[in-house]
Enzyme design. Structure first.
Site, mmCIF file in Angstrom:
data_model
loop_
_atom_site.group_PDB
_atom_site.id
_atom_site.type_symbol
_atom_site.label_atom_id
_atom_site.label_comp_id
_atom_site.label_asym_id
_atom_site.label_seq_id
_atom_site.Cartn_x
_atom_site.Cartn_y
_atom_site.Cartn_z
ATOM 1 N N ASP A 1 0.843 -1.189 0.000
ATOM 2 C CA ASP A 1 0.000 0.000 0.000
ATOM 3 C C ASP A 1 0.886 1.250 0.000
ATOM 4 O O ASP A 1 1.869 1.327 0.739
ATOM 5 C CB ASP A 1 -0.886 -0.017 1.252
ATOM 6 C CG ASP A 1 -1.927 1.082 1.263
ATOM 7 O OD1 ASP A 1 -2.366 1.493 0.170
ATOM 8 O OD2 ASP A 1 -2.317 1.508 2.373
ATOM 9 N N HIS A 2 0.562 2.226 -0.824
ATOM 10 C CA HIS A 2 1.236 3.530 -0.849
ATOM 11 C C HIS A 2 2.760 3.426 -0.917
ATOM 12 O O HIS A 2 3.480 3.964 -0.061
ATOM 13 C CB HIS A 2 0.822 4.374 0.358
ATOM 14 C CG HIS A 2 -0.568 4.912 0.261
ATOM 15 N ND1 HIS A 2 -0.919 5.922 -0.619
ATOM 16 C CD2 HIS A 2 -1.703 4.557 0.912
ATOM 17 C CE1 HIS A 2 -2.206 6.176 -0.489
ATOM 18 N NE2 HIS A 2 -2.708 5.359 0.414
#
Length: 286
Positions: free
Chosen positions: A84-85
């Protein structure tokens, strides 16, 4: 069932016409609570971690992979481990090398052309590992770990086709009024989401679902959204479980019971989110 590749999970999601939650983990207990709920529901899911939280594993993505894989090997429900991210290319590389089934490269802080350039580099890398890439077009407001953004930079529908074509990205995270964190005021612009759905050739992702009302979340499956991220609600449930146990008995030192309560609290939140995302009642989930 062993962890599945992200492309395989996307095929399953499409075949079953479901919306997969993407639940952020930080440690073993959070991981087990998430996967308890996923297995109970039989709805496929992503379990994910952001680079800002990898510090609990001393920066080793392989630790997270081994932890999630050990549980998933005994599950029937398909799960993909997702980055994620990933705001730094080295984190995308590290996650791919560790065996993650899909990755997000988040270059939304750059201007449009720079976002395309960096996203394309991540896509080319991921092709060598055979995993799909998620990218963000626009920028989502709120607090995402240690990064705060005051305002949404909404996804521009006129840029969607060009962005997907030039980057080769497989999933598109959109900014349509969603925000990161809790105690904020999300305002989903469904008209904008519909425009993007009609144009976008790849599945959509919604970040910041912790603050969005249930009645809005359960509409997403009809707007081309296949992945919905949940993080803050899980962390809140985890911390509050320990706090409740402490308040009830301040002299307690039974770490086992407190930790099991935290695991159950995470499981209950995830199970509820799965039901909401897929318009299910508890009786429909077995």
């Amino acid at each position: 069932m062993p962890l599945v590749n992200g492309f395989r999970l996307l095929d399953i999601i499409k075949d079953e016409h479901v919306c997969a939650g993407a639940y952020n983990t930080t440690d073993l207990i959070t991981t087990m609570g998430i996967l308890d709920a996923v297995e109970k529901s039989k709805i496929p899911a992503f379990i994910q971690i952001a680079p800002t939280n990898i510090k609990l594993s001393d920066g080793h993505y392989r630790y997270i992979y081994d932890m999630v894989k050990r549980y998933a090997d005994h599950m029937e429900t398909p799960v993909t481990l997702h980055l994620d991210h990933g705001k730094d290319f080295k984190d995308v590389v590290a996650a791919c090398e560790a065996g993650f089934g899909s990755v997000m490269t988040d270059d939304s802080r750059f201007d449009y052309d720079e976002n395309i350039k960096h996203t394309h580099e991540a896509v080319q890398l991921a092709k060598g590992y055979g995993v799909p890439v998620e990218a963000e077009l626009g920028a989502i407001a709120g607090k995402e770990d240690d990064i705060v953004r005051a305002d949404n930079k909404y996804t521009n529908p006129d840029q969607v086709l060009d962005f997907v074509d030039r980057t080769g990205v497989n999933l598109l995270a959109v900014a349509v009024g969603n925000v990161h964190g809790l105690n904020l005021d999300p305002n989903i612009k469904f008209d904008l989401l519909k425009k993007i759905q009609d144009i976008c050739p790849v599945p959509l992702v919604l970040h910041g679902a912790s603050g969005i009302p249930d009645e809005q979340i359960n509409q997403m499956v009809n707007y081309g959204v296949v992945k919905i991220n949940v993080a803050s609600d899980l962390r809140k449930a985890y911390i509050q479980a320990f706090g409740k146990d402490y308040e009830e008995r301040k002299d307690r030192f039974d770490l086992i019971d407190c930790t099991l309560d935290a695991r159950k609290a995470v499981r209950d939140v995830v199970y509820h989110k799965i039901n909401v995302m897929n318009k299910l009642s508890p009786q429909e989930v077995h």
